[in-house]
Motif scaffolding. Structure first.
Motif, PDB file in Angstrom:
ATOM      1  N   THR A  47       0.824  -1.214   0.000  1.00  0.00           N
ATOM      2  CA  THR A  47       0.000   0.000   0.000  1.00  0.00           C
ATOM      3  C   THR A  47       0.857   1.263   0.000  1.00  0.00           C
ATOM      4  OG1 THR A  47      -0.172   0.182   2.421  1.00  0.00           O
ATOM      5  CG2 THR A  47      -1.835  -1.168   1.284  1.00  0.00           C
ATOM      6  N   GLU A  48       2.085   1.165   0.483  1.00  0.00           N
ATOM      7  CA  GLU A  48       2.961   2.334   0.611  1.00  0.00           C
ATOM      8  C   GLU A  48       3.944   2.509  -0.549  1.00  0.00           C
ATOM      9  OE1 GLU A  48       2.861   4.763   2.879  1.00  0.00           O
ATOM     10  OE2 GLU A  48       1.115   3.807   3.816  1.00  0.00           O
ATOM     11  N   PHE A  49       4.283   1.429  -1.222  1.00  0.00           N
ATOM     12  CA  PHE A  49       5.276   1.475  -2.301  1.00  0.00           C
ATOM     13  C   PHE A  49       4.634   0.980  -3.587  1.00  0.00           C
ATOM     14  CE2 PHE A  49       7.558   0.993   1.673  1.00  0.00           C
ATOM     15  CZ  PHE A  49       8.589   1.921   1.560  1.00  0.00           C
ATOM     16  N   ARG A  50       4.398   1.902  -4.511  1.00  0.00           N
ATOM     17  CA  ARG A  50       3.729   1.522  -5.766  1.00  0.00           C
ATOM     18  C   ARG A  50       4.563   0.568  -6.612  1.00  0.00           C
ATOM     19  NH1 ARG A  50       6.055   4.481  -9.737  1.00  0.00           N
ATOM     20  NH2 ARG A  50       7.044   6.425  -9.130  1.00  0.00           N
ATOM     21  N   GLN A  51       5.874   0.524  -6.359  1.00  0.00           N
ATOM     22  CA  GLN A  51       6.750  -0.374  -7.111  1.00  0.00           C
ATOM     23  C   GLN A  51       6.535  -1.843  -6.739  1.00  0.00           C
ATOM     24  OE1 GLN A  51       7.759   2.178  -5.165  1.00  0.00           O
ATOM     25  NE2 GLN A  51       9.219   3.484  -6.213  1.00  0.00           N
ATOM     26  N   LEU A  52       5.968  -2.079  -5.585  1.00  0.00           N
ATOM     27  CA  LEU A  52       5.753  -3.448  -5.115  1.00  0.00           C
ATOM     28  C   LEU A  52       4.314  -3.858  -5.431  1.00  0.00           C
ATOM     29  CD1 LEU A  52       7.004  -5.848  -3.602  1.00  0.00           C
ATOM     30  CD2 LEU A  52       6.187  -4.825  -1.483  1.00  0.00           C
ATOM     31  N   ILE A  59      12.618  -5.950  -4.964  1.00  0.00           N
ATOM     32  CA  ILE A  59      12.123  -4.656  -4.487  1.00  0.00           C
ATOM     33  C   ILE A  59      11.820  -4.732  -2.993  1.00  0.00           C
ATOM     34  CG2 ILE A  59      10.167  -3.046  -4.622  1.00  0.00           C
ATOM     35  CD1 ILE A  59      10.193  -3.579  -7.690  1.00  0.00           C
ATOM     36  N   ALA A  60      11.190  -5.808  -2.566  1.00  0.00           N
ATOM     37  CA  ALA A  60      10.883  -5.980  -1.141  1.00  0.00           C
ATOM     38  C   ALA A  60      12.173  -6.026  -0.314  1.00  0.00           C
ATOM     39  CB  ALA A  60      10.052  -7.243  -0.928  1.00  0.00           C
ATOM     40  N   LEU A  61      13.206  -6.671  -0.844  1.00  0.00           N
ATOM     41  CA  LEU A  61      14.506  -6.694  -0.158  1.00  0.00           C
ATOM     42  C   LEU A  61      15.074  -5.282  -0.030  1.00  0.00           C
ATOM     43  CD1 LEU A  61      16.164  -9.855  -1.741  1.00  0.00           C
ATOM     44  CD2 LEU A  61      15.803  -9.464   0.696  1.00  0.00           C
TER      45      LEU A  61
END
Length: 116
Positions: A31-36, A55-57
């Motif tokens: 919800t906070e990072f549109r890249q994920l 990306i999560a890493l």
């Protein structure tokens, strides 16, 4: 460094275990990072691709190891993924050294290329 297994898709529990975080943390990061943005299976289960795991890493590293806030991590991740030189992470001497090395490499290529 976390070793990511060679798979096409990872379930949320697998990613959580790789990153050593809870699954609700990953859902919050979505919800906070549109890249994920993991894809959803027909049964509405989250499926993370390798890129999503990477990306999560990066998010985990920014938040937990480097101490960024969510807002700061969001901005930094955007910069890193766009390939920008992140001046706030490099000292002026490191920036100058990097520019010098790029210029020397460029000079070498120009000197070695044939004149037409």
């Amino acid at each position: 460094m976390v070793e990511i297994p060679e798979k096409l898709y990872f379930k949320i529990g697998e990613v959580a275990a790789l990153l050593d975080v809870k699954t609700h943390v990953l859902r919050y990061w979505e919800t906070e990072f549109r890249q994920l943005q993991p894809v959803k299976s027909p049964s509405n289960q989250r499926l993370y691709r390798r890129k999503d795991v990477e990306i999560a890493l990066s998010i985990r590293d920014l938040l937990y190891r480097r101490g960024f806030t969510i807002t700061g991590a969001r901005k930094q991740l955007t910069r890193e993924l766009s390939g920008e030189l992140v001046a706030d992470l490099l000292s002026p001497a490191e920036i100058l050294e990097q520019v010098k090395s790029e210029l020397l490499a460029m000079r070498q290529r120009l000197l070695s290329s044939p004149v037409e």
